[in-house]
Write a protein that holds these residues in place. Structure first.
Motif, PDB file in Angstrom:
ATOM      1  N   GLY A  33      12.745   6.039  -5.895  1.00  6.31           N
ATOM      2  CA  GLY A  33      11.502   6.178  -6.644  1.00  6.31           C
ATOM      3  C   GLY A  33      10.321   5.913  -5.738  1.00  6.31           C
ATOM      4  N   LEU A  34       9.193   5.593  -6.317  1.00 10.27           N
ATOM      5  CA  LEU A  34       7.973   5.373  -5.547  1.00 10.27           C
ATOM      6  C   LEU A  34       8.050   4.062  -4.772  1.00 10.27           C
ATOM      7  N   PHE A  35       7.824   4.157  -3.455  1.00 10.71           N
ATOM      8  CA  PHE A  35       7.692   2.965  -2.610  1.00 10.71           C
ATOM      9  C   PHE A  35       6.192   2.687  -2.526  1.00 10.71           C
ATOM     10  N   VAL A  36       5.739   1.645  -3.201  1.00 11.82           N
ATOM     11  CA  VAL A  36       4.309   1.356  -3.318  1.00 11.82           C
ATOM     12  C   VAL A  36       3.774   0.829  -1.991  1.00 11.82           C
ATOM     13  N   LYS A  37       2.759   1.521  -1.473  1.00 19.52           N
ATOM     14  CA  LYS A  37       2.126   1.101  -0.231  1.00 19.52           C
ATOM     15  C   LYS A  37       0.688   0.642  -0.443  1.00 19.52           C
ATOM     16  N   THR A  38       0.036   1.175  -1.487  1.00 13.89           N
ATOM     17  CA  THR A  38      -1.363   0.846  -1.757  1.00 13.89           C
ATOM     18  C   THR A  38      -1.503   0.359  -3.191  1.00 13.89           C
ATOM     19  N   VAL A  39      -2.167  -0.776  -3.347  1.00 14.56           N
ATOM     20  CA  VAL A  39      -2.444  -1.338  -4.671  1.00 14.56           C
ATOM     21  C   VAL A  39      -3.939  -1.628  -4.749  1.00 14.56           C
ATOM     22  N   ASP A  40      -4.594  -1.033  -5.722  1.00 17.97           N
ATOM     23  CA  ASP A  40      -6.020  -1.290  -5.967  1.00 17.97           C
ATOM     24  C   ASP A  40      -6.841  -1.116  -4.692  1.00 17.97           C
ATOM     25  N   GLY A  41      -6.495  -0.095  -3.903  1.00 17.73           N
ATOM     26  CA  GLY A  41      -7.250   0.225  -2.692  1.00 17.73           C
ATOM     27  C   GLY A  41      -6.815  -0.498  -1.436  1.00 17.73           C
ATOM     28  N   ALA A  42      -5.902  -1.467  -1.521  1.00 15.35           N
ATOM     29  CA  ALA A  42      -5.424  -2.216  -0.349  1.00 15.35           C
ATOM     30  C   ALA A  42      -4.064  -1.666   0.071  1.00 15.35           C
ATOM     31  N   THR A  43      -3.957  -1.254   1.336  1.00 15.31           N
ATOM     32  CA  THR A  43      -2.723  -0.657   1.854  1.00 15.31           C
ATOM     33  C   THR A  43      -2.024  -1.620   2.802  1.00 15.31           C
ATOM     34  N   VAL A  44      -0.695  -1.723   2.629  1.00 15.44           N
ATOM     35  CA  VAL A  44       0.088  -2.598   3.501  1.00 15.44           C
ATOM     36  C   VAL A  44       0.139  -2.042   4.916  1.00 15.44           C
ATOM     37  N   ASP A  45       0.357  -2.927   5.881  1.00 14.92           N
ATOM     38  CA  ASP A  45       0.498  -2.576   7.290  1.00 14.92           C
ATOM     39  C   ASP A  45       1.950  -2.830   7.686  1.00 14.92           C
ATOM     40  N   ASP A  46       2.713  -1.746   7.846  1.00 17.13           N
ATOM     41  CA  ASP A  46       4.132  -1.868   8.200  1.00 17.13           C
ATOM     42  C   ASP A  46       4.330  -2.645   9.499  1.00 17.13           C
ATOM     43  N   ALA A  47       3.410  -2.508  10.440  1.00 17.33           N
ATOM     44  CA  ALA A  47       3.538  -3.186  11.735  1.00 17.33           C
ATOM     45  C   ALA A  47       3.528  -4.702  11.560  1.00 17.33           C
ATOM     46  N   ASN A  48       2.890  -5.177  10.498  1.00 18.81           N
ATOM     47  CA  ASN A  48       2.840  -6.619  10.218  1.00 18.81           C
ATOM     48  C   ASN A  48       3.871  -7.042   9.182  1.00 18.81           C
ATOM     49  N   GLN A  49       4.816  -6.145   8.862  1.00 23.92           N
ATOM     50  CA  GLN A  49       5.864  -6.403   7.861  1.00 23.92           C
ATOM     51  C   GLN A  49       5.265  -6.795   6.513  1.00 23.92           C
ATOM     52  N   GLU A  50       4.198  -6.093   6.118  1.00 24.12           N
ATOM     53  CA  GLU A  50       3.573  -6.351   4.828  1.00 24.12           C
ATOM     54  C   GLU A  50       4.207  -5.474   3.755  1.00 24.12           C
ATOM     55  N   TRP A  51       4.316  -6.013   2.546  1.00 26.89           N
ATOM     56  CA  TRP A  51       4.854  -5.260   1.413  1.00 26.89           C
ATOM     57  C   TRP A  51       4.343  -5.869   0.123  1.00 26.89           C
ATOM     58  N   TRP A  52       4.436  -5.091  -0.951  1.00 22.89           N
ATOM     59  CA  TRP A  52       3.964  -5.555  -2.260  1.00 22.89           C
ATOM     60  C   TRP A  52       5.130  -6.109  -3.058  1.00 22.89           C
ATOM     61  N   ARG A  53       5.003  -7.361  -3.481  1.00 21.24           N
ATOM     62  CA  ARG A  53       6.028  -8.006  -4.321  1.00 21.24           C
ATOM     63  C   ARG A  53       5.565  -7.924  -5.777  1.00 21.24           C
ATOM     64  N   PHE A  54       6.447  -7.401  -6.626  1.00 16.73           N
ATOM     65  CA  PHE A  54       6.166  -7.280  -8.050  1.00 16.73           C
ATOM     66  C   PHE A  54       6.911  -8.365  -8.800  1.00 16.73           C
ATOM     67  N   THR A  55       6.180  -9.134  -9.612  1.00 16.56           N
ATOM     68  CA  THR A  55       6.786 -10.163 -10.437  1.00 16.56           C
ATOM     69  C   THR A  55       6.295  -9.990 -11.877  1.00 16.56           C
TER      70      THR A  55
END
Length: 84
Positions: A33-55
């Motif tokens: 499914g969708l791999f979320v990279k941007t939330v509310d205009g903020a995009t993760v940086d893969d080089a910094n191992q950033e990701w969005w955690r959903f709770t």
């Protein structure tokens, strides 16, 4: 750290539909499914191992946004997380 609250009124059955309705998420389609990279205009940086955690009410959601059902009164959190 910035926190924002959003109240969404939707007929969507799943989290993805509600968030896309509000144009809050973008990402890449994957076999899961969708791999979320941007939330509310903020995009993760893969080089910094950033990701969005959903709770949901502080508990980790173990399904993707495509298959996470939603109901009236649900409260979800989306947190920028660093490190895999």
């Amino acid at each position: 750290k910035t926190a924002k609250d959003h109240t969404i009124t939707t007929d969507a059955e799943y989290l993805r539909g509600a968030l896309e309705q509000e144009k809050m998420i973008e990402g890449d389609e994957s076999q899961y499914g969708l791999f979320v990279k941007t939330v509310d205009g903020a995009t993760v940086d893969d080089a910094n191992q950033e990701w969005w955690r959903f709770t949901k009410d502080g508990q980790l959601v173990d399904t993707g946004v495509d298959s996470t059902p939603i109901a009236d009164g649900d409260h979800f959190e989306i947190t920028l997380t660093v490190g895999y």
